[in-house]
Design a protein around this motif. Sequence first.
Motif, PDB file in Angstrom:
ATOM      1  N   ARG B   3       0.730  -1.314  -0.023  1.00 51.35           N
ATOM      2  CA  ARG B   3      -0.079  -0.010   0.212  1.00 51.35           C
ATOM      3  C   ARG B   3       0.895   1.255  -0.142  1.00 51.35           C
ATOM      4  N   ARG B   6       1.097   3.907   2.886  1.00 53.69           N
ATOM      5  CA  ARG B   6       1.522   3.553   4.235  1.00 53.69           C
ATOM      6  C   ARG B   6       3.016   3.684   4.561  1.00 53.69           C
ATOM      7  N   ALA B  10       0.226  -1.628  10.107  1.00 57.50           N
ATOM      8  CA  ALA B  10      -0.707  -1.310  11.089  1.00 57.50           C
ATOM      9  C   ALA B  10      -0.332  -1.500  12.617  1.00 57.50           C
ATOM     10  N   ILE B  66      -5.260  -9.224   9.681  1.00 56.84           N
ATOM     11  CA  ILE B  66      -4.774  -7.843   9.907  1.00 56.84           C
ATOM     12  C   ILE B  66      -3.923  -7.344   8.565  1.00 56.84           C
ATOM     13  N   THR B  70      -4.961  -4.758   6.012  1.00 54.05           N
ATOM     14  CA  THR B  70      -4.251  -3.385   6.089  1.00 54.05           C
ATOM     15  C   THR B  70      -3.093  -3.388   5.105  1.00 54.05           C
TER      16      THR B  70
END
Lengths: 356, 185
Positions: B3, B6, B10, B66, B70
């Motif tokens: 991503r 980011r 996370a 997760i 994420t």
Amino acid sequence: MTQRTSRNTFLPMALIGTIVVALATAFAWVAGIIGPHRQSGGDIVNALEANAGGAHAGYRRAHAKGLCFSGSFTTNGAGLALSPASMFQPGTYPVIGRFSLGGGNPLATDGRNVFHAMALRLTAPDGQEWRMAMDHTPIFPVADPAAFQALQVASTPDPKTGKPDPARMKTYLAQHPETAAFQAYIAKAPLPASFATAIYYSINAFRFTNGAGTTHLVRWQIIPEATGPDLDKNTLASLPRDALFQEMVARTAKGPSRWHLQLVVANPGDVTNNATIAWTDPHRVIDAGTLTVSAVGPEEAGQCRDLNFDPTVLPRGIAISDDPLLAARSKVYSTSFTRRAGEHPGPSAIGKDMHP
Amino acid sequence: MSRPDRTHFAPLLRVIHWTMALLVLAMLFIGVGMVSTTGPAYVSLLALHRPLGIAILLLALVRLAIRLGTGAPPLPDDLPKPQKLAAKGSHGLLYAAMIGMPLIGWAMLSAADDRVSLSPSLALPAIMPHDLMLYWWLRQAHTVIGVAFFLLILLHLAAALMHGLIRRDGVWQSMTFGKIPGKRD
């Protein structure tokens, strides 16, 4: 620029290398690959295999010759005074077990190694299990795993004579005076002529904690209802190969055999971490229930062969004591179990008799 | 899966990562330690090993969810392609080991007709039939994969420290709680 980078990277690289090498070294030390020698399960199983004239592929490395049985355990709840284990709740619970004689040779003649043993697995509906591996002697020849290995080595038959070397045995006994009590017991104790008339003992003490939180140290014994003659120790060599096992098969065909599980509570002065020492004085004894053996069968057809009767698998309210033999028994049984699991077992001598 | 928006993993994933780093290392040391001895430590370590393995399995499943939800911050643009591939491949293997090792342990005990006891009165159900040869193969796999897992962790740690101490490219910080050098958070 290049020089500056290499000077700057030397210290971090050294730090990273040190961290990785330190972790790898610690791992190897914990695994016993480096550092002082640590007795492993393999060391003891190797000694057992050598004592039996080599590994017998697919069979237990000790008590190799056996017969499976099934039956039940019925209790009136008296054991709850010592532990809330599910199999002490009044009721009847299924049992799988195994009779065996001593030694690592599954094809041995019964008269060679008359050392009756009984293994049991009691199962409760909620999934709790109680596994036991008991012998017909109230005490054990050694107190710790190092002595057990030394005794196996000292009593390994000399290939030339077929008998243990008396000099090695003498050296062992000089170093391990604790074995004398067992030898004296074996010399005078009668040998039952049937698995069904033998008493089986827990060997080690266990820690029982009841619902009120009170802890007692307990040894247990399984007392037969049947009585019968003893073997003549002078004619053991002439016993037919599978005499004791065949007797149990024939007896069970006529009807079940029964025993009583007696819980023996330690007195204040009793030694609870050393299985070579008998508990002699009068003791509080609780009759916790009746074991009924209703069917027997050869190992290759019964369910007992593929089980590990690890005496540290215990229900709620029963735990191991600080007897060092218990952890060692658990580890060594596991090593023996893993070795034989990867091999292909054949029938034992009694199995060959029953399914020729 | 990466991503671009980011800079860090996370926050909960970072917490689980460092918790699991301790647990998994402890678990591997407990595992090789317990099988090396006939001493009293064998029983106590075994009693720790089984519930800890199940805890690691649960944490790894939460963590995987997760991570899939994420994503991960992108690797630095100047990182050579083979290194990027090695990073992604090793992360996949680490996830496979975190989930696979407890499952193999549980399956191996099931095949031996032994229980995974979480407490004296709570045992997990069997996930494999009682079969000795199956037990033997799973038992061998548990050792071989366990040692390979430890070596992979050493490699992962060395690579992470190279990023943090030598390249200083933000990769180490993406899994910690520090600021990314040269970037605004």
